[in-house]
Enzyme design. Structure first.
Site, PDB file in Angstrom:
ATOM      1  N   CYS A   1       7.415  91.608   0.947  1.00 28.79           N
ATOM      2  CA  CYS A   1       7.306  91.728   2.477  1.00 28.79           C
ATOM      3  C   CYS A   1       7.740  93.127   2.802  1.00 28.79           C
ATOM      4  CB  CYS A   1       7.622  90.634   3.469  1.00 28.79           C
ATOM      5  SG  CYS A   1       9.425  90.259   3.204  1.00 28.79           S
TER       6      CYS A   1
ATOM      7  N   HIS B   1      12.291  87.908   5.860  1.00 32.61           N
ATOM      8  CA  HIS B   1      10.902  88.544   6.011  1.00 32.61           C
ATOM      9  C   HIS B   1      10.719  89.864   7.133  1.00 32.61           C
ATOM     10  CE1 HIS B   1       6.682  88.118   6.159  1.00 32.61           C
ATOM     11  NE2 HIS B   1       6.489  88.049   7.415  1.00 32.61           N
TER      12      HIS B   1
ATOM     13  N   ASP C   1       1.764  91.887  10.202  1.00 33.30           N
ATOM     14  CA  ASP C   1       2.550  90.840   9.358  1.00 33.30           C
ATOM     15  C   ASP C   1       1.769  90.407   8.032  1.00 33.30           C
ATOM     16  OD1 ASP C   1       4.100  88.414   8.210  1.00 33.30           O
ATOM     17  OD2 ASP C   1       4.529  88.032  10.352  1.00 33.30           O
TER      18      ASP C   1
END
Length: 279
Positions: free
Chosen positions: A20, A124, A139
């Site tokens: 991520c 994250h 995202d």
């Protein structure tokens, strides 16, 4: 739209393993500018400099595990520190500023005047980015970037802060164009979408699974759980990825040189003109 970057298209990366941080950096830049190996090289360089500083400060190996070979800026499954993200964006002359510091006070008051935010919690990372005058949540756990209204942007950032997320402001001259058609810019998990296509995908996902926005209620302490996405974070240990990152950490110098070679050189204004950039 006159002057629209990348032909008015949005660049989005869907979650791959635990990369991520890579997805976050690339969506801030709006293009596949960095790979996990580029960030691993930057992490290795940071580790070396930190160890050297500790040694010069008289810290011995017996003082703790800081001087061990274990990286403090990247884990073997691909999670990177904020320092790595900062170094990557500094290559493009961008600053990463904690939202709660005095320099970011104008962004706290009127966030829509900014261009990008980085958000982090529980390993994250994701970015919220303004592209061609409109705000989107990039995202990587989403199938497509989600449009945010200017009113909702402020409420959304406040809710993230309330849930304990660390938020960073990104400022500077963002790259305006990325060679969309170039095969060299393909990383396997990035995609270019028109805003209407992103909206269609988001609506389709929401109709099947329910909306994935944070619910602004005090009962929810973890936005990932509020999204129903905690189970969506990949838990699969990618042995090939771990081995490759571990190998890249063995020798940082050539890898760092590779990053600096492939990335644009930051020239003085008196020397060469920079590529076209957003105002």
């Amino acid at each position: 739209m006159e002057g629209a970057s990348n032909g008015g298209m949005l660049y989005h990366e869907v979650q791959e393993s635990k990369l991520c941080a890579v997805h976050c950096v690339n969506t801030v830049l709006q293009g596949p500018f960095f790979s996990e190996f580029d960030l691993a090289a930057l992490a290795s360089d940071l580790d070396g400099k930190e160890r050297q500083m500790m040694l010069e400060g008289g810290v011995s190996a017996s003082s703790g595990d800081f001087l061990t070979e274990e990286s403090h800026n990247v884990s073997l499954d691909g999670d990177f520190s904020i320092q790595v993200l900062q170094k990557a964006l500094e290559v493009w002359d961008l600053q990463v500023i904690p939202l709660n510091c005095p320099a970011a006070e104008p962004a706290q008051i009127d966030p829509e005047q900014e261009n990008a935010f980085i958000c982090h919690l529980h390993d994250h990372w994701f970015c919220i980015r303004k592209v061609n005058g409109e705000w989107y949540n990039f995202d990587s756990l989403y199938a497509a970037p989600e449009h945010l209204s200017k009113f909702y942007l402020s409420a959304y950032l406040d809710s993230l802060k309330g849930f304990g997320w660390s938020i960073f402001l990104v400022r500077g001259n963002f790259p305006k164009e990325c060679p969309i058609s170039s095969s060299e810019t393909s990383n396997g998990y990035g995609q270019w979408l028109l805003p209407e296509d992103a909206e269609r995908i988001t609506k389709s996902c929401n109709s099947r699974e329910g909306p994935k926005r944070i619910k602004l209620t005090e009962e929810q302490s973890d936005p990932l759980l509020a999204f129903g996405e905690a189970d969506a974070i990949p838990e699969i240990e990618d042995e090939d990825l771990k081995a490759a990152i571990a190998a890249s950490l063995l020798d940082s110098s050539p890898a760092v040189a590779s990053v600096e070679t492939s990335a644009p050189k930051i020239e003085n204004q008196d020397s060469k003109e920079k590529p076209a950039q957003e105002e």
